[in-house]
Design a protein around this motif. Structure first.
Motif, PDB file in Angstrom:
ATOM      1  N   ILE A 287      -8.587   0.357   2.394  1.00  0.00           N
ATOM      2  CA  ILE A 287      -7.618   0.371   1.255  1.00  0.00           C
ATOM      3  C   ILE A 287      -5.973   0.425   2.276  1.00  0.00           C
ATOM      4  CG2 ILE A 287      -6.252   2.280   0.029  1.00  0.00           C
ATOM      5  CD1 ILE A 287      -9.109   3.569  -0.204  1.00  0.00           C
TER       6      ILE A 287
ATOM      7  N   ALA B  94      -8.676   5.524   5.027  1.00  0.00           N
ATOM      8  CA  ALA B  94      -8.342   4.147   4.356  1.00  0.00           C
ATOM      9  C   ALA B  94      -8.926   2.944   5.168  1.00  0.00           C
ATOM     10  CB  ALA B  94      -6.829   4.265   4.534  1.00  0.00           C
TER      11      ALA B  94
ATOM     12  N   ASP C  73      -0.036  -2.095  -7.724  1.00  0.00           N
ATOM     13  CA  ASP C  73      -1.277  -2.182  -6.604  1.00  0.00           C
ATOM     14  C   ASP C  73      -0.952  -0.860  -5.736  1.00  0.00           C
ATOM     15  OD1 ASP C  73      -2.171  -4.477  -7.812  1.00  0.00           O
ATOM     16  OD2 ASP C  73      -1.810  -5.313  -6.116  1.00  0.00           O
ATOM     17  N   ASP C  74       0.403  -0.512  -5.448  1.00  0.00           N
ATOM     18  CA  ASP C  74       0.495   0.555  -4.655  1.00  0.00           C
ATOM     19  C   ASP C  74      -0.029   2.100  -5.230  1.00  0.00           C
ATOM     20  OD1 ASP C  74       1.604  -1.161  -2.810  1.00  0.00           O
ATOM     21  OD2 ASP C  74       3.634  -0.589  -3.271  1.00  0.00           O
TER      22      ASP C  74
ATOM     23  N   GLY D  15       1.087  -1.218   0.148  1.00  0.00           N
ATOM     24  CA  GLY D  15      -0.013  -0.014  -0.037  1.00  0.00           C
ATOM     25  C   GLY D  15       0.773   1.053   0.114  1.00  0.00           C
TER      26      GLY D  15
ATOM     27  N   TYR E  13      -2.334   0.492   3.531  1.00  0.00           N
ATOM     28  CA  TYR E  13      -1.395   1.571   3.711  1.00  0.00           C
ATOM     29  C   TYR E  13      -0.279   1.211   4.761  1.00  0.00           C
ATOM     30  CZ  TYR E  13      -3.580   2.957   7.931  1.00  0.00           C
ATOM     31  OH  TYR E  13      -4.158   3.104   9.217  1.00  0.00           O
TER      32      TYR E  13
ATOM     33  N   LYS F 225      -6.732   5.770  -5.260  1.00  0.00           N
ATOM     34  CA  LYS F 225      -8.114   5.361  -4.551  1.00  0.00           C
ATOM     35  C   LYS F 225      -8.277   6.064  -3.433  1.00  0.00           C
ATOM     36  CE  LYS F 225     -11.055   1.514  -2.929  1.00  0.00           C
ATOM     37  NZ  LYS F 225     -11.052   0.259  -2.759  1.00  0.00           N
TER      38      LYS F 225
ATOM     39  N   GLU G  41      -2.297   2.100  -7.482  1.00  0.00           N
ATOM     40  CA  GLU G  41      -3.643   2.256  -7.866  1.00  0.00           C
ATOM     41  C   GLU G  41      -4.211   2.473  -6.613  1.00  0.00           C
ATOM     42  OE1 GLU G  41      -4.616  -1.238  -9.869  1.00  0.00           O
ATOM     43  OE2 GLU G  41      -4.023  -0.513 -11.736  1.00  0.00           O
ATOM     44  N   ASN G  42      -3.795   1.802  -5.511  1.00  0.00           N
ATOM     45  CA  ASN G  42      -4.423   2.354  -4.077  1.00  0.00           C
ATOM     46  C   ASN G  42      -3.944   3.570  -3.622  1.00  0.00           C
ATOM     47  OD1 ASN G  42      -5.682  -0.172  -3.060  1.00  0.00           O
ATOM     48  ND2 ASN G  42      -3.854  -1.175  -2.873  1.00  0.00           N
TER      49      ASN G  42
END
Length: 361
Positions: free
Chosen positions: A288, A283, A334-335, A259, A290, A341, A337-338
């Motif tokens: 999400i 988050a 993924d990091d 994250g 992190y 978001k 995209e997160n």
């Protein structure tokens, strides 16, 4: 070869663009191309930072998301009589990662390929061979036989020199390898956050910013923040990935794929506690991932933005990245995209009352 989807095509264009500090035109044009469809207005300040404005509530607070356009590289300072090029580093470089690396010299006549060289180890005394070659003893070889030939190629003092590397999706397709992740990934996050806000009634005015000259002193962050006068600011940048051999958790906590990193402290600022808590609560609410990190050295555009005018609550959100400030770095999709978001969800909640509570609690 991996088929590139629209996101990967954007990331490739951003990282392929050549733009050291003070030479951000090419990455700025790429960012403008991708952010304009999601902005009401796009302008450039006097230092070369791009500012894209997206209005939700015209009477709402101003939220700034800043990634920097520039990358580390070099500048031509002199050409000797044999055609070898002397250079100045622009941004921080570690000598060990420079030798024998291919570079692109951007000239008025087009790009010129070169390689960074030094005295070969075979002719050095044994004690000298054990030491790292100093940057002052390096040069760029562009295959010119004289100063005149190098000049005919178009090479002139002041030309930017950019690391050469081809954007690559790795066998594990979540892993992305490219030059200039520092900090075109921040520019991509700013683009995609504005895109995420399309069609939503966000209670504020959002500014997606590509700042100039971060690598030489957070300069574009200062000028763009003075223009915007934000109420809340996020710097989005790369962070240190501490998941390679030899690194302990005492040295770096970040792990790729876990994250976005919430930066507690670095050499440029202490993060705003109220904003930090608001972001991590958001988050947690949305599931999400992190991770936290704190760095004794280094800094991001938050360091300049939070000192603007009467002070701006600011937070740095970074992507754990391996091998930064070299020819190629690696990060996890993924990091990225997160991070998009998370910031989009935070912005949807930042109305005037919430910003006031964050600022003055």
């Amino acid at each position: 070869m991996t088929q590139l989807d629209d996101t990967l095509k954007m990331l490739k264009e951003l990282t392929d663009a050549k733009g050291i500090s003070g030479n951000e035109r090419e990455p700025r044009e790429v960012m403008k191309k991708y952010i304009s469809p999601h902005a009401d207005e796009v302008i450039t300040d006097g230092l070369g930072s791009l500012i894209a404005k997206k209005t939700g509530d015209a009477n709402g607070p101003k939220i700034m998301i800043a990634g920097h356009l520039d990358e580390v590289g070099f500048m031509v300072t002199n050409i000797d009589d044999k055609g070898f090029i002397r250079f100045q580093t622009v941004g921080g470089w570690w000598p060990q990662v420079m030798l024998a690396q291919r570079v692109t010299i951007v000239t008025s006549k087009g790009d010129v390929t070169g390689i960074i060289g030094s005295k070969p180890p075979h002719i050095l005394p044994a004690d000298v061979r054990k030491k790292s070659v100093e940057i002052k003893d390096m040069f760029i070889d562009a295959g010119a036989s004289s100063r005149e030939e190098a000049t005919e190629f178009g090479v002139r003092p002041g030309d930017q020199v950019v690391p050469y590397f081809e954007f690559s999706v790795m066998k594990n397709e979540k892993m992305l390898l490219a030059k200039a992740w520092d900090n075109r990934i921040g520019c991509a996050i700013a683009i995609d956050v504005l895109k995420q806000l399309d069609g939503t009634n966000h209670p504020n005015i959002v500014y997606g910013v590509g700042t100039a000259q971060e690598e030489v002193g957070l300069r574009g962050a200062r000028t763009s923040a003075q223009l915007i006068k934000p109420d809340i600011a996020f710097a989005v940048d790369v962070g240190v990935a501490g998941d390679t051999p030899g690194i302990t958790e005492r040295e770096a906590l970040g792990k790729m794929g876990d994250g976005p990193q919430i930066i507690l402290y670095d050499a440029s600022m202490v993060s705003h506690k109220g904003l930090r808590d608001f972001v991590t609560d958001t988050a947690d609410e949305h599931g999400i991932p992190y991770q936290f990190d704190a760095l004794a050295g280094g800094g991001t555009d938050s360091g300049a933005i939070h000192l603007t005018a009467n002070g701006v609550p600011a937070l740095s959100i970074t992507i754990a990245t391996r091998y930064i400030h070299s020819h190629a770095a690696m990060l996890h999709r993924d990091d990225y995209e997160n991070a998009v978001k998370l910031i989009a969800e935070v912005i949807k909640k930042l109305d005037r009352e919430t910003v006031s509570k964050i600022t003055f609690d």
